[in-house]
Design a protein around this motif. Structure first.
Motif, PDB file in Angstrom:
ATOM      1  N   MET A  19      35.882  85.775  41.550  1.00  0.00           N
ATOM      2  CA  MET A  19      34.564  85.334  41.991  1.00  0.00           C
ATOM      3  C   MET A  19      33.950  86.263  43.032  1.00  0.00           C
ATOM      4  O   MET A  19      32.731  86.371  43.126  1.00  0.00           O
ATOM      5  CB  MET A  19      34.631  83.912  42.525  1.00  0.00           C
ATOM      6  CG  MET A  19      34.919  82.910  41.420  1.00  0.00           C
ATOM      7  SD  MET A  19      34.848  81.212  41.973  1.00  0.00           S
ATOM      8  CE  MET A  19      33.076  81.032  42.158  1.00  0.00           C
ATOM      9  N   VAL A  32      27.330  74.524  40.585  1.00  0.00           N
ATOM     10  CA  VAL A  32      27.704  75.295  41.772  1.00  0.00           C
ATOM     11  C   VAL A  32      28.154  74.350  42.885  1.00  0.00           C
ATOM     12  O   VAL A  32      29.160  74.602  43.556  1.00  0.00           O
ATOM     13  CB  VAL A  32      26.543  76.194  42.232  1.00  0.00           C
ATOM     14  CG1 VAL A  32      26.900  76.927  43.517  1.00  0.00           C
ATOM     15  CG2 VAL A  32      26.171  77.183  41.139  1.00  0.00           C
ATOM     16  N   THR A  33      27.435  73.265  43.062  1.00  0.00           N
ATOM     17  CA  THR A  33      27.798  72.290  44.089  1.00  0.00           C
ATOM     18  C   THR A  33      29.169  71.681  43.799  1.00  0.00           C
ATOM     19  O   THR A  33      29.985  71.505  44.714  1.00  0.00           O
ATOM     20  CB  THR A  33      26.726  71.182  44.181  1.00  0.00           C
ATOM     21  OG1 THR A  33      25.463  71.804  44.467  1.00  0.00           O
ATOM     22  CG2 THR A  33      27.048  70.174  45.256  1.00  0.00           C
ATOM     23  N   ALA A  35      31.586  73.149  42.162  1.00  0.00           N
ATOM     24  CA  ALA A  35      32.562  74.204  42.440  1.00  0.00           C
ATOM     25  C   ALA A  35      32.850  74.297  43.933  1.00  0.00           C
ATOM     26  O   ALA A  35      34.005  74.457  44.354  1.00  0.00           O
ATOM     27  CB  ALA A  35      32.060  75.543  41.916  1.00  0.00           C
ATOM     28  N   VAL A  36      31.808  74.174  44.741  1.00  0.00           N
ATOM     29  CA  VAL A  36      31.993  74.196  46.202  1.00  0.00           C
ATOM     30  C   VAL A  36      32.892  73.041  46.628  1.00  0.00           C
ATOM     31  O   VAL A  36      33.795  73.228  47.447  1.00  0.00           O
ATOM     32  CB  VAL A  36      30.632  74.149  46.933  1.00  0.00           C
ATOM     33  CG1 VAL A  36      30.819  73.876  48.417  1.00  0.00           C
ATOM     34  CG2 VAL A  36      29.870  75.444  46.720  1.00  0.00           C
ATOM     35  N   VAL A  57      33.963  82.828  49.229  1.00  0.00           N
ATOM     36  CA  VAL A  57      33.382  82.355  47.972  1.00  0.00           C
ATOM     37  C   VAL A  57      32.544  81.099  48.216  1.00  0.00           C
ATOM     38  O   VAL A  57      31.419  80.983  47.721  1.00  0.00           O
ATOM     39  CB  VAL A  57      34.474  82.094  46.914  1.00  0.00           C
ATOM     40  CG1 VAL A  57      33.903  81.399  45.692  1.00  0.00           C
ATOM     41  CG2 VAL A  57      35.138  83.408  46.527  1.00  0.00           C
ATOM     42  N   ARG A  60      29.262  82.036  49.806  1.00  0.00           N
ATOM     43  CA  ARG A  60      28.341  82.641  48.831  1.00  0.00           C
ATOM     44  C   ARG A  60      27.744  81.592  47.904  1.00  0.00           C
ATOM     45  O   ARG A  60      26.554  81.631  47.596  1.00  0.00           O
ATOM     46  CB  ARG A  60      29.054  83.714  48.014  1.00  0.00           C
ATOM     47  CG  ARG A  60      29.343  84.957  48.805  1.00  0.00           C
ATOM     48  CD  ARG A  60      29.993  86.004  47.938  1.00  0.00           C
ATOM     49  NE  ARG A  60      30.291  87.194  48.709  1.00  0.00           N
ATOM     50  CZ  ARG A  60      30.792  88.297  48.198  1.00  0.00           C
ATOM     51  NH1 ARG A  60      31.058  88.358  46.908  1.00  0.00           N
ATOM     52  NH2 ARG A  60      31.044  89.339  48.955  1.00  0.00           N
ATOM     53  N   LEU A  61      28.551  80.660  47.458  1.00  0.00           N
ATOM     54  CA  LEU A  61      28.042  79.614  46.573  1.00  0.00           C
ATOM     55  C   LEU A  61      27.042  78.714  47.300  1.00  0.00           C
ATOM     56  O   LEU A  61      25.997  78.358  46.754  1.00  0.00           O
ATOM     57  CB  LEU A  61      29.184  78.796  45.993  1.00  0.00           C
ATOM     58  CG  LEU A  61      30.108  79.523  45.004  1.00  0.00           C
ATOM     59  CD1 LEU A  61      31.266  78.627  44.602  1.00  0.00           C
ATOM     60  CD2 LEU A  61      29.332  79.987  43.786  1.00  0.00           C
ATOM     61  N   ARG A  62      27.367  78.345  48.546  1.00  0.00           N
ATOM     62  CA  ARG A  62      26.431  77.521  49.319  1.00  0.00           C
ATOM     63  C   ARG A  62      25.115  78.253  49.552  1.00  0.00           C
ATOM     64  O   ARG A  62      24.044  77.640  49.470  1.00  0.00           O
ATOM     65  CB  ARG A  62      27.061  77.118  50.651  1.00  0.00           C
ATOM     66  CG  ARG A  62      28.101  76.047  50.502  1.00  0.00           C
ATOM     67  CD  ARG A  62      28.704  75.650  51.824  1.00  0.00           C
ATOM     68  NE  ARG A  62      29.635  74.549  51.648  1.00  0.00           N
ATOM     69  CZ  ARG A  62      30.644  74.294  52.458  1.00  0.00           C
ATOM     70  NH1 ARG A  62      30.862  75.058  53.513  1.00  0.00           N
ATOM     71  NH2 ARG A  62      31.444  73.261  52.224  1.00  0.00           N
ATOM     72  N   ALA A  64      23.814  80.494  47.630  1.00  0.00           N
ATOM     73  CA  ALA A  64      23.105  80.550  46.342  1.00  0.00           C
ATOM     74  C   ALA A  64      22.376  79.242  46.059  1.00  0.00           C
ATOM     75  O   ALA A  64      21.256  79.250  45.550  1.00  0.00           O
ATOM     76  CB  ALA A  64      24.089  80.861  45.215  1.00  0.00           C
ATOM     77  N   VAL A  65      23.000  78.130  46.393  1.00  0.00           N
ATOM     78  CA  VAL A  65      22.370  76.831  46.142  1.00  0.00           C
ATOM     79  C   VAL A  65      21.191  76.604  47.083  1.00  0.00           C
ATOM     80  O   VAL A  65      20.177  76.048  46.690  1.00  0.00           O
ATOM     81  CB  VAL A  65      23.411  75.679  46.282  1.00  0.00           C
ATOM     82  CG1 VAL A  65      22.736  74.325  46.246  1.00  0.00           C
ATOM     83  CG2 VAL A  65      24.443  75.783  45.182  1.00  0.00           C
TER      84      VAL A  65
END
Length: 67
Positions: A19, A32-33, A35-36, A57, A60-62, A64-65
């Protein structure tokens, strides 16, 4: 920091290694949420590499959301 290749290290380490290289992904925000939420459980992992990779990771995901 070096991450293990496939077959080496924990599942969290391998997933984080894959990732971290992602630059552009198109997914529904709900995915995405989710996955977080799943990854956040690994923020307390006893392995410091897994903890650090997971933190990067998740951040980065947070981001992005929230973008």
């Amino acid at each position: 920091m070096a991450f293990p290749s496939q077959g080496n290290g924990s599942a969290g380490q391998r997933a984080a290694a894959q990732m971290l290289g992602l630059r552009d992904v198109v997914l529904p925000a709900a995915v995405v949420t989710a996955a977080v939420e799943l990854l956040a459980e690994r923020l307390d992992d006893p392995d410091p590499v897994t903890r650090e990779a997971t933190a990067v990771v998740v951040a980065r995901l947070r981001a992005a959301v929230s973008a």
